[in-house]
Design a protein around this motif. Structure first.
Motif, mmCIF file in Angstrom:
data_model
loop_
_atom_site.group_PDB
_atom_site.id
_atom_site.type_symbol
_atom_site.label_atom_id
_atom_site.label_comp_id
_atom_site.label_asym_id
_atom_site.label_seq_id
_atom_site.Cartn_x
_atom_site.Cartn_y
_atom_site.Cartn_z
ATOM 1 N N ARG A 19 -14.860 11.480 -76.963
ATOM 2 C CA ARG A 19 -14.333 10.466 -76.085
ATOM 3 C C ARG A 19 -12.957 10.279 -76.551
ATOM 4 O O ARG A 19 -12.671 9.686 -77.620
ATOM 5 C CB ARG A 19 -15.317 9.290 -76.267
ATOM 6 C CG ARG A 19 -14.955 8.136 -75.075
ATOM 7 C CD ARG A 19 -15.463 6.933 -75.411
ATOM 8 N NE ARG A 19 -15.363 5.968 -74.232
ATOM 9 C CZ ARG A 19 -15.388 4.838 -74.206
ATOM 10 N NH1 ARG A 19 -15.388 4.230 -75.499
ATOM 11 N NH2 ARG A 19 -15.704 3.856 -73.346
ATOM 12 N N LEU A 20 -12.032 10.508 -75.432
ATOM 13 C CA LEU A 20 -10.643 10.387 -75.767
ATOM 14 C C LEU A 20 -10.420 8.885 -74.995
ATOM 15 O O LEU A 20 -10.956 8.585 -74.111
ATOM 16 C CB LEU A 20 -9.869 11.442 -75.167
ATOM 17 C CG LEU A 20 -10.173 12.666 -75.326
ATOM 18 C CD1 LEU A 20 -9.248 13.804 -74.676
ATOM 19 C CD2 LEU A 20 -10.041 12.923 -77.067
ATOM 20 N N SER A 21 -9.414 8.376 -75.654
ATOM 21 C CA SER A 21 -9.115 7.146 -75.132
ATOM 22 C C SER A 21 -7.404 7.130 -75.144
ATOM 23 O O SER A 21 -6.932 7.582 -75.952
ATOM 24 C CB SER A 21 -9.342 5.893 -76.333
ATOM 25 O OG SER A 21 -10.766 5.840 -76.131
ATOM 26 N N CYS A 22 -6.847 6.245 -74.141
ATOM 27 C CA CYS A 22 -5.414 6.257 -74.036
ATOM 28 C C CYS A 22 -5.163 4.840 -73.769
ATOM 29 O O CYS A 22 -5.352 4.294 -72.506
ATOM 30 C CB CYS A 22 -4.942 7.014 -73.058
ATOM 31 S SG CYS A 22 -3.150 6.890 -72.588
ATOM 32 N N ALA A 23 -4.241 3.929 -74.573
ATOM 33 C CA ALA A 23 -3.813 2.714 -74.424
ATOM 34 C C ALA A 23 -2.494 2.520 -73.788
ATOM 35 O O ALA A 23 -1.684 3.010 -74.707
ATOM 36 C CB ALA A 23 -4.301 1.765 -75.525
ATOM 37 N N ALA A 24 -2.291 2.014 -72.859
ATOM 38 C CA ALA A 24 -0.831 1.567 -72.551
ATOM 39 C C ALA A 24 -0.260 0.346 -72.890
ATOM 40 O O ALA A 24 -1.084 -0.589 -72.645
ATOM 41 C CB ALA A 24 -0.647 2.017 -70.931
ATOM 42 N N SER A 25 0.953 0.364 -73.383
ATOM 43 C CA SER A 25 1.437 -1.294 -74.119
ATOM 44 C C SER A 25 2.931 -1.140 -73.672
ATOM 45 O O SER A 25 3.363 -0.269 -73.419
ATOM 46 C CB SER A 25 0.982 -1.125 -75.317
ATOM 47 O OG SER A 25 1.804 -0.147 -76.139
ATOM 48 N N GLY A 26 3.415 -2.266 -73.695
ATOM 49 C CA GLY A 26 4.777 -2.737 -73.523
ATOM 50 C C GLY A 26 5.071 -3.476 -72.204
ATOM 51 O O GLY A 26 4.343 -4.136 -71.790
ATOM 52 N N VAL A 48 -6.818 17.592 -65.806
ATOM 53 C CA VAL A 48 -8.115 17.470 -66.019
ATOM 54 C C VAL A 48 -8.785 16.480 -64.945
ATOM 55 O O VAL A 48 -9.864 17.051 -64.388
ATOM 56 C CB VAL A 48 -8.331 17.169 -67.417
ATOM 57 C CG1 VAL A 48 -9.886 17.077 -67.718
ATOM 58 C CG2 VAL A 48 -7.765 18.187 -68.401
ATOM 59 N N ALA A 49 -8.278 15.372 -65.061
ATOM 60 C CA ALA A 49 -8.742 14.339 -64.346
ATOM 61 C C ALA A 49 -8.258 13.143 -64.127
ATOM 62 O O ALA A 49 -7.204 12.830 -64.834
ATOM 63 C CB ALA A 49 -10.314 13.853 -65.007
ATOM 64 N N THR A 50 -8.445 12.481 -62.800
ATOM 65 C CA THR A 50 -7.570 11.293 -62.523
ATOM 66 C C THR A 50 -8.138 10.250 -62.027
ATOM 67 O O THR A 50 -9.399 10.461 -61.464
ATOM 68 C CB THR A 50 -6.391 11.710 -61.506
ATOM 69 O OG1 THR A 50 -7.105 11.821 -60.288
ATOM 70 C CG2 THR A 50 -5.396 12.734 -61.848
ATOM 71 N N SER A 70 -12.758 7.131 -67.024
ATOM 72 C CA SER A 70 -12.721 5.805 -66.464
ATOM 73 C C SER A 70 -11.757 5.125 -67.044
ATOM 74 O O SER A 70 -10.967 5.548 -67.787
ATOM 75 C CB SER A 70 -14.269 5.427 -67.186
ATOM 76 O OG SER A 70 -14.403 5.385 -68.537
ATOM 77 N N ARG A 71 -11.818 3.717 -66.734
ATOM 78 C CA ARG A 71 -10.683 2.769 -67.152
ATOM 79 C C ARG A 71 -10.898 1.274 -67.124
ATOM 80 O O ARG A 71 -12.041 1.045 -66.651
ATOM 81 C CB ARG A 71 -9.363 2.925 -66.296
ATOM 82 C CG ARG A 71 -9.643 2.769 -64.794
ATOM 83 C CD ARG A 71 -8.472 3.045 -63.853
ATOM 84 N NE ARG A 71 -7.087 2.314 -64.046
ATOM 85 C CZ ARG A 71 -5.915 2.408 -63.508
ATOM 86 N NH1 ARG A 71 -5.939 3.425 -62.724
ATOM 87 N NH2 ARG A 71 -5.111 1.413 -63.619
ATOM 88 N N GLN A 81 -14.676 11.000 -71.181
ATOM 89 C CA GLN A 81 -15.891 11.372 -72.029
ATOM 90 C C GLN A 81 -16.056 12.730 -71.554
ATOM 91 O O GLN A 81 -16.247 13.160 -70.589
ATOM 92 C CB GLN A 81 -16.989 10.390 -71.237
ATOM 93 C CG GLN A 81 -18.400 10.822 -72.144
ATOM 94 C CD GLN A 81 -18.594 10.552 -73.568
ATOM 95 O OE1 GLN A 81 -17.996 9.444 -74.021
ATOM 96 N NE2 GLN A 81 -19.133 11.373 -74.416
ATOM 97 N N MET A 82 -16.040 13.597 -72.872
ATOM 98 C CA MET A 82 -16.307 15.017 -72.777
ATOM 99 C C MET A 82 -17.624 15.730 -73.170
ATOM 100 O O MET A 82 -17.983 14.936 -74.328
ATOM 101 C CB MET A 82 -15.099 15.618 -73.484
ATOM 102 C CG MET A 82 -13.764 15.345 -73.277
ATOM 103 S SD MET A 82 -12.432 16.023 -74.381
ATOM 104 C CE MET A 82 -12.888 17.717 -74.164
ATOM 105 N N ASN A 83 -18.330 15.990 -72.485
ATOM 106 C CA ASN A 83 -19.650 16.375 -72.761
ATOM 107 C C ASN A 83 -20.018 17.735 -72.595
ATOM 108 O O ASN A 83 -19.167 18.670 -71.629
ATOM 109 C CB ASN A 83 -20.911 15.492 -71.889
ATOM 110 C CG ASN A 83 -20.978 14.055 -72.217
ATOM 111 O OD1 ASN A 83 -20.473 13.459 -73.251
ATOM 112 N ND2 ASN A 83 -21.415 13.408 -71.112
ATOM 113 N N SER A 84 -20.826 18.519 -73.245
ATOM 114 C CA SER A 84 -21.137 19.677 -73.048
ATOM 115 C C SER A 84 -19.933 20.694 -73.112
ATOM 116 O O SER A 84 -19.527 21.462 -72.264
ATOM 117 C CB SER A 84 -21.902 20.048 -71.710
ATOM 118 O OG SER A 84 -23.001 19.396 -71.453
ATOM 119 N N ALA A 85 -19.196 20.174 -74.335
ATOM 120 C CA ALA A 85 -17.829 20.810 -74.628
ATOM 121 C C ALA A 85 -18.157 22.391 -74.629
ATOM 122 O O ALA A 85 -19.016 22.930 -75.181
ATOM 123 C CB ALA A 85 -17.123 20.369 -75.795
#
Length: 121
Positions: A19-26, A48-50, A70-71, A81-85
């Motif tokens: 599972r990758l996460s990306c947080a935007a700040s500022g 990959v996905a939007t 998701s967001r 979320q990456m499954n069946s990599a």
């Protein structure tokens, strides 16, 4: 200034999950679309996905049915979320966000620094 910080990359066996996460700040007024892209060695960066601010999603054919984007708008965070990599999922994954810093201001595109995902066979 705006920062996008990814986390969650690493090594996973084929068939596993990550599972990758990306947080935007500022200085952010609003975020429109967010997405994940990836770049494998010797290849161009690819979508990959939007996901829109209302939750509509698009996926590359190669990840449909395996990855879920998701967001959390309250946290300015997008997940993958990456499954069946698969080994062919090995790449540096980049987070992208289109956002405004002020009301009715211009829309800018920001990128994270990237996180390495390696899928072993």
């Amino acid at each position: 200034q705006v920062q996008l910080v990814e986390s969650g990359g690493g090594l996973v066996q084929a068939g596993g999950s990550l599972r990758l996460s990306c947080a935007a700040s500022g200085s952010i007024f609003s975020i429109n679309d967010m997405g994940w892209y990836r770049q494998a060695p010797g290849k161009q960066r690819e979508l990959v996905a939007t996901i829109t601010s209302l939750g509509s999603t698009t996926y590359a054919d190669s990840v449909k049915g395996r990855f879920t984007i998701s967001r959390d708008n309250a946290k300015n965070t997008v997940y993958l979320q990456m499954n069946s990599a698969k080994p062919e999922d090995t790449a540096v994954y980049y987070c992208n966000a289109h956002l405004r810093q002020i009301l009715r201001g211009p829309m800018y595109s920001y990128w994270g620094q990237g996180t390495q995902v390696t899928v072993s066979s």
